[in-house]
Motif scaffolding. Structure first.
Motif, PDB file in Angstrom:
ATOM      1  N   ARG A 500      42.055  58.206  50.164  1.00  0.00           N
ATOM      2  CA  ARG A 500      42.402  59.832  49.484  1.00  0.00           C
ATOM      3  C   ARG A 500      42.138  60.284  51.461  1.00  0.00           C
ATOM      4  N   ALA A 501      43.176  61.277  51.566  1.00  0.00           N
ATOM      5  CA  ALA A 501      42.949  62.131  52.863  1.00  0.00           C
ATOM      6  C   ALA A 501      41.834  63.422  51.922  1.00  0.00           C
ATOM      7  N   LEU A 502      41.019  64.215  52.788  1.00  0.00           N
ATOM      8  CA  LEU A 502      39.910  64.549  51.857  1.00  0.00           C
ATOM      9  C   LEU A 502      40.245  65.861  52.208  1.00  0.00           C
ATOM     10  N   SER A 503      41.752  66.697  52.589  1.00  0.00           N
ATOM     11  CA  SER A 503      41.849  67.606  52.153  1.00  0.00           C
ATOM     12  C   SER A 503      42.344  67.686  50.773  1.00  0.00           C
ATOM     13  N   SER A 504      43.164  66.670  50.394  1.00  0.00           N
ATOM     14  CA  SER A 504      43.268  66.677  48.526  1.00  0.00           C
ATOM     15  C   SER A 504      42.229  67.168  47.797  1.00  0.00           C
ATOM     16  N   PHE A 505      41.337  67.859  48.024  1.00  0.00           N
ATOM     17  CA  PHE A 505      40.131  67.416  47.309  1.00  0.00           C
ATOM     18  C   PHE A 505      39.790  68.630  46.846  1.00  0.00           C
ATOM     19  N   GLY A 506      40.972  69.785  47.731  1.00  0.00           N
ATOM     20  CA  GLY A 506      40.427  71.093  48.262  1.00  0.00           C
ATOM     21  C   GLY A 506      39.592  71.858  49.157  1.00  0.00           C
ATOM     22  N   PRO A 507      39.076  72.620  48.942  1.00  0.00           N
ATOM     23  CA  PRO A 507      37.991  73.575  49.892  1.00  0.00           C
ATOM     24  C   PRO A 507      36.538  72.912  49.572  1.00  0.00           C
ATOM     25  N   SER A 508      36.041  73.104  51.128  1.00  0.00           N
ATOM     26  CA  SER A 508      34.893  72.241  51.416  1.00  0.00           C
ATOM     27  C   SER A 508      33.257  73.490  51.358  1.00  0.00           C
ATOM     28  N   LYS A 509      32.655  72.754  50.818  1.00  0.00           N
ATOM     29  CA  LYS A 509      31.350  73.947  51.428  1.00  0.00           C
ATOM     30  C   LYS A 509      30.799  73.741  52.559  1.00  0.00           C
ATOM     31  N   THR A 510      29.591  73.793  53.193  1.00  0.00           N
ATOM     32  CA  THR A 510      28.574  72.200  53.881  1.00  0.00           C
ATOM     33  C   THR A 510      27.265  72.728  53.383  1.00  0.00           C
ATOM     34  N   ILE A 511      27.255  72.070  53.192  1.00  0.00           N
ATOM     35  CA  ILE A 511      25.398  71.455  52.800  1.00  0.00           C
ATOM     36  C   ILE A 511      24.907  70.382  52.745  1.00  0.00           C
ATOM     37  N   PRO A 512      23.400  70.125  52.582  1.00  0.00           N
ATOM     38  CA  PRO A 512      22.757  69.204  52.602  1.00  0.00           C
ATOM     39  C   PRO A 512      22.965  67.637  52.006  1.00  0.00           C
ATOM     40  N   PHE A 513      23.385  66.486  52.549  1.00  0.00           N
ATOM     41  CA  PHE A 513      24.261  65.425  52.290  1.00  0.00           C
ATOM     42  C   PHE A 513      23.506  65.145  50.950  1.00  0.00           C
ATOM     43  N   GLY A 514      22.543  65.257  51.386  1.00  0.00           N
ATOM     44  CA  GLY A 514      21.446  64.818  49.813  1.00  0.00           C
ATOM     45  C   GLY A 514      21.426  65.653  48.836  1.00  0.00           C
ATOM     46  N   ASP A 515      22.235  66.506  48.657  1.00  0.00           N
ATOM     47  CA  ASP A 515      22.481  67.529  47.324  1.00  0.00           C
ATOM     48  C   ASP A 515      23.049  66.727  46.427  1.00  0.00           C
ATOM     49  N   ILE A 516      24.212  66.067  46.550  1.00  0.00           N
ATOM     50  CA  ILE A 516      25.124  65.191  46.050  1.00  0.00           C
ATOM     51  C   ILE A 516      25.326  63.692  46.379  1.00  0.00           C
ATOM     52  N   ILE A 517      24.265  63.737  46.947  1.00  0.00           N
ATOM     53  CA  ILE A 517      24.131  61.899  46.824  1.00  0.00           C
ATOM     54  C   ILE A 517      22.810  61.174  47.485  1.00  0.00           C
ATOM     55  N   LEU A 518      22.419  60.126  46.395  1.00  0.00           N
ATOM     56  CA  LEU A 518      21.519  59.013  46.976  1.00  0.00           C
ATOM     57  C   LEU A 518      21.310  58.499  47.621  1.00  0.00           C
ATOM     58  N   ALA A 519      20.501  58.027  48.770  1.00  0.00           N
ATOM     59  CA  ALA A 519      20.213  57.011  49.032  1.00  0.00           C
ATOM     60  C   ALA A 519      19.373  55.877  49.543  1.00  0.00           C
ATOM     61  N   ARG A 520      19.357  54.613  49.710  1.00  0.00           N
ATOM     62  CA  ARG A 520      17.931  53.765  49.979  1.00  0.00           C
ATOM     63  C   ARG A 520      18.023  53.136  51.732  1.00  0.00           C
ATOM     64  N   SER A 521      17.497  52.797  52.560  1.00  0.00           N
ATOM     65  CA  SER A 521      17.539  52.045  53.632  1.00  0.00           C
ATOM     66  C   SER A 521      16.601  51.315  53.690  1.00  0.00           C
ATOM     67  N   GLY A 522      16.818  50.683  54.758  1.00  0.00           N
ATOM     68  CA  GLY A 522      15.566  49.180  54.988  1.00  0.00           C
ATOM     69  C   GLY A 522      15.892  48.861  56.126  1.00  0.00           C
ATOM     70  N   ASP A 523      14.354  47.665  56.338  1.00  0.00           N
ATOM     71  CA  ASP A 523      15.818  46.901  57.922  1.00  0.00           C
ATOM     72  C   ASP A 523      15.792  45.985  57.245  1.00  0.00           C
ATOM     73  N   LYS A 524      15.559  45.107  58.217  1.00  0.00           N
ATOM     74  CA  LYS A 524      16.795  43.408  58.487  1.00  0.00           C
ATOM     75  C   LYS A 524      16.079  43.356  59.723  1.00  0.00           C
ATOM     76  N   GLY A 525      15.588  43.030  59.753  1.00  0.00           N
ATOM     77  CA  GLY A 525      14.970  42.297  61.211  1.00  0.00           C
ATOM     78  C   GLY A 525      14.886  43.808  62.206  1.00  0.00           C
ATOM     79  N   ALA A 526      15.559  43.552  63.449  1.00  0.00           N
ATOM     80  CA  ALA A 526      16.399  44.688  64.300  1.00  0.00           C
ATOM     81  C   ALA A 526      17.215  45.649  63.890  1.00  0.00           C
ATOM     82  N   ASN A 527      17.836  45.612  62.094  1.00  0.00           N
ATOM     83  CA  ASN A 527      18.625  46.523  62.091  1.00  0.00           C
ATOM     84  C   ASN A 527      18.313  46.568  60.821  1.00  0.00           C
TER      85      ASN A 527
END
Length: 630
Positions: A500-527
């Protein structure tokens, strides 16, 4: 009439790294009913770290914490008849098995000890890792011509100064399963893949055939979910801010209950602290993936349709893994003498920090140039750590660091590097500070180079070795490679389809991504890998549609800001059943592991950095504060 299915096997993990105390094994054995204890003591570089000392007889070759755990737990293991499968044998699984056999015999315990061998390919390494007709070495990512390798990744083979010190293949579960079938109570492994102990235990318990790929894939996912110690019960969890500090202390390790059909329930002992929730399990599932296909020597697991569902307090049901024949190759971790490394850190406080660090870098580079030292330097980086607080309330709030790191083939070059620092030291920028023990960081330190190679499984002599009553091997069987293999297909890699076009979700507010999103990262060798999924508060179909539409490959590059390099390569896939978008950024960790000059060389902080980046989020999603619990 069909025989009734056997009850789920209850497998308790006791370690995710060599740092985990032996008390963790004892706790898993005593805190409640279990059938098997597994432990993953080997991070990527553990084996090589002690390789030369082991070769000289100055190190036992196995993980001391694994030995400690077995010593503390032998009595209860014998009493309860708990099976144990751990990779704590490191470079010397035979040695640890013999020590434990001796201890068990002296105490009169009726325990059969075995060990797995075949991962050590150092004696044959130059027959395995050699250039092809185009001069390329068999790098783990060599099949992808879009991937570029960091400088000096593959220049070690003919360099007499870069002696290979360890070369260990990632083994599967075939020898483990056979050992359990032959009555082994404790199996000591070296470099098996992280999930292989869990897979071997589940296959033995349920009597799966080697081509029961869907079932093996389910056990592979179960092993992946519990192999990182307390990561499965709340450690390294992006949503930790939903919990009080007391709830985060003294976490216990997780347990996987694996059914006859390969599904599992992730849980823990009731007596132990921690929390097993959909969010925790999702984040751990997304940890250190290479995309939608998870590889093991015995099966390829397709994670595309994996789903998680809370079915009770601290009980999460995991299903949907699809299995396929394993590849004909497996990973081979090659470590070699990389040269010498030096570090130095200076601090700047407050005003005009950028100009201060620009000056310090120019000062040092100029001096090294004048002395003719730059030609001997393989890597020299000036890493700026932190941003001073605006209008600070304390000096620490106003202070950041500049990390200087150098790699070279010559120990003398490290000494000259530090001489250059001290040569101009009293001409420093205003307010420079550093540790009064700075002399300690002046010592040249040898580092290990890392090369993730591929080896044909047919070249590996994987064996199970059973120790008899007299301490000698009474039975030794080479299990051979998988009977059925399947060449790897190109990895899936796509931007959102029908987004969907991002504009279709209505007006936005700029906040830290982590306020609504969880994430996990790690190494795969050089990646580095990273998976994003909504916090539980926002886990609905519309937020998912926004997230998958928002997180394109170009968006990830944008989020990475100044850290993005044009020679990096990105792959992206989606896991709709857990509402997650997953990326792999090739090359982001330099040469990877022990070779990496990155401050976050294992990529664990990559997710938390991107969660701190401010992004435009639809206002209609922001009605509830997910952290309101505390």
């Amino acid at each position: 009439m069909m025989a009734p299915a056997r009850r789920p096997v209850r497998i308790a993990n006791c370690s995710g790294a060599v740092s985990d105390s032996g008390d963790f094994m004892l706790a898993q054995a005593t805190a409640g009913p279990i059938d098997v204890i597994t432990g993953d003591y080997l991070a990527e570089a553990n084996l090589a770290q002690h390789a030369e000392a082991y070769a000289k007889g100055e190190h036992p070759g196995y993980a001391s914490t694994a030995y400690d755990g077995l010593k503390k737990s032998l009595e209860i293991i014998n009493e309860k008849r708990i099976k144990v499968v751990i990779n704590g044998g490191g470079l010397n699984p035979k040695g640890l098995a013999e020590v434990i056999h001796k201890t068990a015999s002296e105490k009169g315990y009726n325990l059969k000890i075995a060990y797995v061998e075949g991962d050590n390919l150092l004696p044959f390494i130059h027959d395995i890792v050699k250039p092809d007709s185009q001069g390329r070495l068999p790098h783990f990512d060599s099949d992808n011509n879009q991937v570029k390798l960091a400088k000096d990744t593959d220049n070690f083979l003919q360099d007499p100064n870069k002696k290979i010190v360890a070369a260990n293949a990632y083994l599967g579960c075939r020898a483990i399963r056979l050992g359990l079938e032959k009555g082994a109570d404790i199996i000591i492994c070296g470099r098996v893949a992280d999930a292989s102990p869990v897979m071997g235990a589940a296959q033995w318990w349920h009597g799966w055939k080697d081509d029961d790929f869907d079932k093996l894939a389910g056990a592979l996912i179960a092993g992946h979910l519990i192999e990182c110690s307390t990561y499965g019960t709340g450690a390294n969890f992006a949503g930790f801010d939903q919990y009080s500090i007391q709830e985060l202390l003294h976490l216990g390790c997780p347990i996987a209950e694996i059914t006859e059909t390969g599904q599992c329930i992730i849980t823990k002992h009731k007596a132990m602290n921690g929390f097993v929730t959909e969010e925790v399990v999702k984040c751990q599932l997304l940890y250190e993936l290479q995309g939608n296909i998870y590889l093991n020597s015995d099966v390829k697991a397709d994670l595309t349709n994996v789903a998680v569902r809370q079915i009770g307090p601290n009980r999460v049901y995991v299903s949907g893994a699809k299995g396929y024949p394993p590849p004909p190759t497996t990973k081979l971790a090659v470590f070699y003498r990389g040269g010498w490394q030096g570090e130095f850190t200076v601090n700047a406080t407050g005003y005009a920090t950028k100009h201060k660090y620009d000056f310090h870098e120019a000062q040092l580079r100029t001096q090294l140039d004048e002395w003719g030292v730059m030609k001997d330097i393989d890597l020299l980086e000036f890493q700026r750590i932190g941003v001073p607080q605006e209008n600070p309330r304390s000096q620490l709030e106003a202070t950041t660091s500049l990390r200087l790191i150098i790699q070279t083939q010559h120990r003398e070059t490290i000494r000259r590097f530090h001489q250059a620092i001290w040569h101009n030291f009293m001409q420093h920028f205003p307010g420079l500070s550093c540790s009064l023990d700075a002399r300690l960081s002046s010592v040249p330190v040898p580092f290990l180079g890392y090369f993730p190679a591929l080896v044909a499984q047919s070249q590996i002599q994987e064996s199970i070795n059973i120790i008899g009553h007299e301490g000698e091997v009474e039975d030794s069987v080479v299990v051979g490679p998988p009977h059925i293999t399947e060449k790897l297909a190109p990895r899936e890699n796509y931007d959102p389809v029908s987004s969907r076009a991002l504009s279709s979700f209505g007006p936005s507010k700029t906040i830290p991504f982590g306020d609504i999103i969880l994430a996990r990262s790690g190494d795969k060798g050089a990646n580095v890998n990273i998976g994003f999924t909504p916090r539980k508060t926002y886990d609905n179909a519309e937020v998912w549609e926004w997230l998958r539409s928002f997180l394109t490959k170009d968006r990830l590059k944008e989020l990475m800001g100044d850290d993005w390099q044009d020679w990096f390569y990105v792959e992206r896939v989606e896991f709709a059943k857990i509402r997650a978008v997953h990326f792999v950024v090739y090359g982001a960790l330099g040469r990877g592991v022990s070779s990496s000059a990155r401050l976050d060389s294992l990529g664990k902080g990559f997710a938390e950095w991107l969660r701190a980046v401010h992004v435009p989020v639809p206002v209609k999603f922001l009605e509830v504060d997910p952290r309101s619990r505390i």
